[in-house]
Design an enzyme around this catalytic site. Structure first.
Site, PDB file in Angstrom:
ATOM      1  N   HIS A  23       1.091  -1.036   0.347  1.00 24.51           N
ATOM      2  CA  HIS A  23       0.174   0.372  -0.021  1.00 24.51           C
ATOM      3  C   HIS A  23       0.719   1.261  -0.073  1.00 24.51           C
ATOM      4  O   HIS A  23       0.878   2.100   1.116  1.00 24.51           O
ATOM      5  CB  HIS A  23      -0.840  -0.082   1.320  1.00 24.51           C
ATOM      6  CG  HIS A  23      -2.224  -1.029   1.024  1.00 24.51           C
ATOM      7  ND1 HIS A  23      -2.949  -1.781   2.792  1.00 24.51           N
ATOM      8  CD2 HIS A  23      -2.859  -1.347   0.159  1.00 24.51           C
ATOM      9  CE1 HIS A  23      -3.602  -1.940   2.318  1.00 24.51           C
ATOM     10  NE2 HIS A  23      -3.875  -2.828   0.956  1.00 24.51           N
ATOM     11  N   HIS A  79     -11.427  -8.807  -6.770  1.00 24.65           N
ATOM     12  CA  HIS A  79     -11.228  -8.000  -5.971  1.00 24.65           C
ATOM     13  C   HIS A  79     -10.323  -6.606  -6.848  1.00 24.65           C
ATOM     14  O   HIS A  79      -9.096  -7.736  -7.309  1.00 24.65           O
ATOM     15  CB  HIS A  79     -10.462  -8.212  -5.104  1.00 24.65           C
ATOM     16  CG  HIS A  79      -9.534  -7.006  -4.271  1.00 24.65           C
ATOM     17  ND1 HIS A  79     -10.349  -5.822  -3.969  1.00 24.65           N
ATOM     18  CD2 HIS A  79      -8.954  -6.890  -3.200  1.00 24.65           C
ATOM     19  CE1 HIS A  79      -9.711  -5.274  -2.922  1.00 24.65           C
ATOM     20  NE2 HIS A  79      -8.969  -5.297  -2.207  1.00 24.65           N
ATOM     21  N   GLU A  81      -8.341  -4.227  -5.845  1.00 26.83           N
ATOM     22  CA  GLU A  81      -6.819  -4.136  -5.982  1.00 26.83           C
ATOM     23  C   GLU A  81      -5.794  -4.320  -6.678  1.00 26.83           C
ATOM     24  O   GLU A  81      -5.848  -4.993  -6.755  1.00 26.83           O
ATOM     25  CB  GLU A  81      -6.681  -4.147  -4.652  1.00 26.83           C
ATOM     26  CG  GLU A  81      -5.889  -3.129  -3.862  1.00 26.83           C
ATOM     27  CD  GLU A  81      -5.499  -2.560  -1.769  1.00 26.83           C
ATOM     28  OE1 GLU A  81      -6.517  -3.978  -1.594  1.00 26.83           O
ATOM     29  OE2 GLU A  81      -4.895  -1.662  -1.685  1.00 26.83           O
ATOM     30  N   ASP A  83      -2.930  -5.600  -6.900  1.00 28.88           N
ATOM     31  CA  ASP A  83      -2.297  -6.335  -6.279  1.00 28.88           C
ATOM     32  C   ASP A  83      -2.608  -7.671  -7.095  1.00 28.88           C
ATOM     33  O   ASP A  83      -2.505  -8.473  -7.083  1.00 28.88           O
ATOM     34  CB  ASP A  83      -1.946  -6.383  -4.530  1.00 28.88           C
ATOM     35  CG  ASP A  83      -3.049  -6.462  -3.804  1.00 28.88           C
ATOM     36  OD1 ASP A  83      -4.428  -5.498  -4.126  1.00 28.88           O
ATOM     37  OD2 ASP A  83      -2.827  -7.004  -3.111  1.00 28.88           O
ATOM     38  N   HIS A 145     -12.092  -7.031   0.755  1.00 32.22           N
ATOM     39  CA  HIS A 145     -11.427  -5.909   1.418  1.00 32.22           C
ATOM     40  C   HIS A 145     -12.010  -4.817   1.376  1.00 32.22           C
ATOM     41  O   HIS A 145     -11.418  -3.738   1.689  1.00 32.22           O
ATOM     42  CB  HIS A 145      -9.405  -6.094   2.080  1.00 32.22           C
ATOM     43  CG  HIS A 145      -8.862  -5.356   1.276  1.00 32.22           C
ATOM     44  ND1 HIS A 145      -8.584  -4.368   0.825  1.00 32.22           N
ATOM     45  CD2 HIS A 145      -8.957  -4.136   2.856  1.00 32.22           C
ATOM     46  CE1 HIS A 145      -7.506  -3.526   0.723  1.00 32.22           C
ATOM     47  NE2 HIS A 145      -8.186  -3.445   2.080  1.00 32.22           N
ATOM     48  N   ASP A 164      -8.371 -11.667  -0.337  1.00 34.03           N
ATOM     49  CA  ASP A 164      -7.503 -11.355   0.944  1.00 34.03           C
ATOM     50  C   ASP A 164      -7.493 -11.351   2.114  1.00 34.03           C
ATOM     51  O   ASP A 164      -6.840 -11.916   3.098  1.00 34.03           O
ATOM     52  CB  ASP A 164      -8.270  -9.857   0.784  1.00 34.03           C
ATOM     53  CG  ASP A 164      -6.908  -8.416  -0.001  1.00 34.03           C
ATOM     54  OD1 ASP A 164      -6.167  -8.904  -0.379  1.00 34.03           O
ATOM     55  OD2 ASP A 164      -8.044  -7.074  -0.019  1.00 34.03           O
ATOM     56  N   TYR A 192      -1.776  -9.139   9.393  1.00 36.05           N
ATOM     57  CA  TYR A 192      -2.724  -9.284   8.228  1.00 36.05           C
ATOM     58  C   TYR A 192      -3.966  -8.210   8.941  1.00 36.05           C
ATOM     59  O   TYR A 192      -5.037  -7.583   8.156  1.00 36.05           O
ATOM     60  CB  TYR A 192      -2.478 -10.363   7.493  1.00 36.05           C
ATOM     61  CG  TYR A 192      -3.304  -9.847   6.337  1.00 36.05           C
ATOM     62  CD1 TYR A 192      -2.734  -9.821   5.053  1.00 36.05           C
ATOM     63  CD2 TYR A 192      -4.612 -10.107   5.995  1.00 36.05           C
ATOM     64  CE1 TYR A 192      -3.086  -9.641   3.672  1.00 36.05           C
ATOM     65  CE2 TYR A 192      -4.881 -10.146   4.694  1.00 36.05           C
ATOM     66  CZ  TYR A 192      -4.461  -9.598   3.283  1.00 36.05           C
ATOM     67  OH  TYR A 192      -4.841  -9.666   2.361  1.00 36.05           O
ATOM     68  N   HIS A 225      -2.799 -14.037  -0.292  1.00 31.18           N
ATOM     69  CA  HIS A 225      -1.207 -13.713  -0.337  1.00 31.18           C
ATOM     70  C   HIS A 225      -1.116 -14.950   0.645  1.00 31.18           C
ATOM     71  O   HIS A 225      -2.300 -15.928   1.133  1.00 31.18           O
ATOM     72  CB  HIS A 225      -2.025 -12.136   0.049  1.00 31.18           C
ATOM     73  CG  HIS A 225      -1.711 -10.935  -0.309  1.00 31.18           C
ATOM     74  ND1 HIS A 225      -1.397 -10.317  -1.228  1.00 31.18           N
ATOM     75  CD2 HIS A 225      -2.714 -10.637   0.134  1.00 31.18           C
ATOM     76  CE1 HIS A 225      -1.735  -9.302  -1.372  1.00 31.18           C
ATOM     77  NE2 HIS A 225      -2.448  -9.370  -1.133  1.00 31.18           N
TER      78      HIS A 225
HETATM   79 FE1  FEO Z   1      -6.831  -5.591  -1.021  1.00 31.67          FE
HETATM   80 FE2  FEO Z   1      -4.399  -8.020  -1.617  1.00 31.67          FE
HETATM   81  O1  FEO Z   1      -6.221  -6.741  -2.143  1.00 31.67           O
END
Ligand code: FEO
Length: 396
Positions: A23, A79, A81, A83, A145, A164, A192, A225
């Site tokens: 982030h 998602h 985001e 990543d 998330h 996530d 996390y 992740h």
């Molecule tokens: Fe909310 Fe791993 O991104």
């Protein structure tokens, strides 16, 4: 590199050993991270999630180890985001006619990130896509998330792909939970949760209860992740449930910054007061502490004690970020107190107290302010502050 999960199901992600901040610089990732993506080969082929854009080319080559990317029929974007979605443009160059499957909110966020005329299909909870022998079922999971987050469930393999949720920023040689150091794994899973998911704890509880009530078989939980939970996969779910309830341990975090050691001496005296009453604490000098590790300790602890000298009619700049975290992460079930030194002009203690009250952290003791260096009386008041907080912890 590809790793087989079950017949026809492969991990095709990236292990990012070098990542130390996430982030931007908001989150420290001492143990790196992974961006997990999965290919399901059947009469139709689906790709679930992608990777962060700097690794897009390597990711496409990983996919190619399983299947010619031009053969992909569905790309599931759980998602938006970056990543997880950052590899979409690269993979879609190979399969421009594939269907990009998104949640209702993802129908806003994915086009908003990439501005491409892809074939989108919007799905909601309970919608399915058959690939042949395999079926994908989707579950909206807003705020786990982002509002656009969704889970994908793969039958008959009984693999939950929750993006996530249940992840860890943890780069490892092996991909499965039973193959890695368990202390490191759970330390990273907790960090996390504390740093990313705390403010969404109500949604976490609701989603876990919803999924458990459905009684779906869960043979693996494959997040986006960290490692894949294949050994007792529900163990991480049963960790998340109490984490989301935010029932803290009976201990304290003291955090402070100092210019000429006065506030440090006060912090240590507060610690003595806690210790004398048998309450464990951790003490952090914020000028040198890792903010995210401090947040993880705060998450687990009942009491937060914050100290800062007054500088320029305000707080030391190293204190403000953690105060902002306390506001944003919306910790529940905490108590707090403040302390700090001052010279020509005071005010830091009142500022910290006001911030705590604004964050919904009740103050359980009057803050201690000491002019110049704390004398014996000021240090005694700090020890008394520690004792009062200790009693409040013990009677909460
Ligand atoms: Fe909310 Fe791993 O991104």
């Amino acid at each position: 590199m590809k790793i087989k999960l079950t017949d026809g199901v492969y991990w095709v992600g990236i292990v990012d050993w070098a990542l130390k901040h996430f982030h931007g610089f908001e989150l420290s990732t001492h143990r790196g991270s992974t961006y997990n993506a999965y290919v399901i080969r059947d009469r139709k082929t689906a790709l679930v999630d992608t990777v962060w854009a700097p690794f897009a080319d390597e990711f496409v080559e990983n996919v190619r180890e399983v299947i010619d990317p031009t053969k992909i029929d569905y790309v599931i974007a759980n998602h938006a985001e970056p990543d997880h979605s950052g590899g979409l443009p690269a993979i879609m160059q190979h399969c421009p006619n594939a269907t990009v499957v998104v949640s209702k909110k993802g129908a806003e966020s994915i086009p908003g990130h990439y501005h491409q005329q892809w074939n989108f299909k919007t799905v909601g909870t309970g919608d399915t896509i058959s690939l042949g022998q395999h079926t994908l079922t989707f579950f909206a999971a807003p705020m786990l998330h982002w509002p656009d987050s969704m889970f994908t469930y793969l039958a008959p393999d009984a693999i939950l792909l929750p993006n996530d949720a249940f992840g860890q920023h943890y780069a490892t040689a092996f991909r499965f939970n039973d193959q890695v150091n368990q202390q490191e794994l759970f330390d990273e899973a907790l960090k996390y949760y504390a740093n990313i998911l705390t403010p969404y704890s109500k949604q976490v509880i609701a989603k876990i209860d919803e999924l458990l009530a459905m009684g779906l078989p869960v043979g693996m939980i494959a997040p986006s992740h960290g490692v894949i939970w294949r050994d007792q996969p529900l163990q991480i779910v049963h960790k998340y449930r109490p984490w989301a309830e935010q029932k803290p341990l009976p201990r304290a975090v003291i955090l402070y910054d100092t210019m000429w050691e006065a506030t440090r001496k006060m912090a240590e005296a507060v610690g003595e007061g806690l210790c004398n009453e048998g309450v464990d604490f951790k003490l952090f000098h914020m000028a040198v502490a890792d903010r995210n590790d401090v947040i993880t300790e705060i998450f687990q602890s009942k009491a937060i004690l914050i100290g800062s000298p007054t500088l320029n009619n305000g707080l030391l700049p190293t204190i403000s970020p953690i105060l902002e975290d306390c506001r944003g992460l919306r910790f529940q079930n905490k108590i707090g107190a403040a302390f700090g030194s001052y010279g020509w002009n005071g005010g830091s203690v009142k500022m910290i107290e006001k911030h705590m009250q604004d964050c919904g952290v009740p103050l359980v003791a009057e803050g201690v302010a000491a002019k110049w260096q704390p004398d014996a009386n000021a240090l005694s008041r700090c020890r008394e502050l520690g004792r009062t907080v200790a009693h409040a912890i013990q009677h909460s």
